[in-house]
Design a protein around this motif. Sequence first.
Motif: not given
Length: 73
Positions: A51-57, A59-60, A65-69
């Motif tokens: 997870x730490x190595x996946x920088x796009x994660x 953003x995703x 989270x914004x969609x849930x809000x």
Amino acid sequence: MPTPVSERVQKRRSALRAAGLRPVQIWVPDTRRRGFAEECRRQSRVVARADAADHDLDVFMDAALADLGEADT
């Protein structure tokens, strides 16, 4: 006199089958087994590093989270 357990179980299973369900068997790790907790920690560390190595994660996850809000409003 109470119905024997095996008869109640069979009645319940028959009702579930009649409802269109079927039984399945799954095998899961034995949490009581020696070394289980350490294996969980090991796998958690592997996932955390990935997870730490996946920088796009990030953003995703922020977008999700914004969609849930937005769904709550």
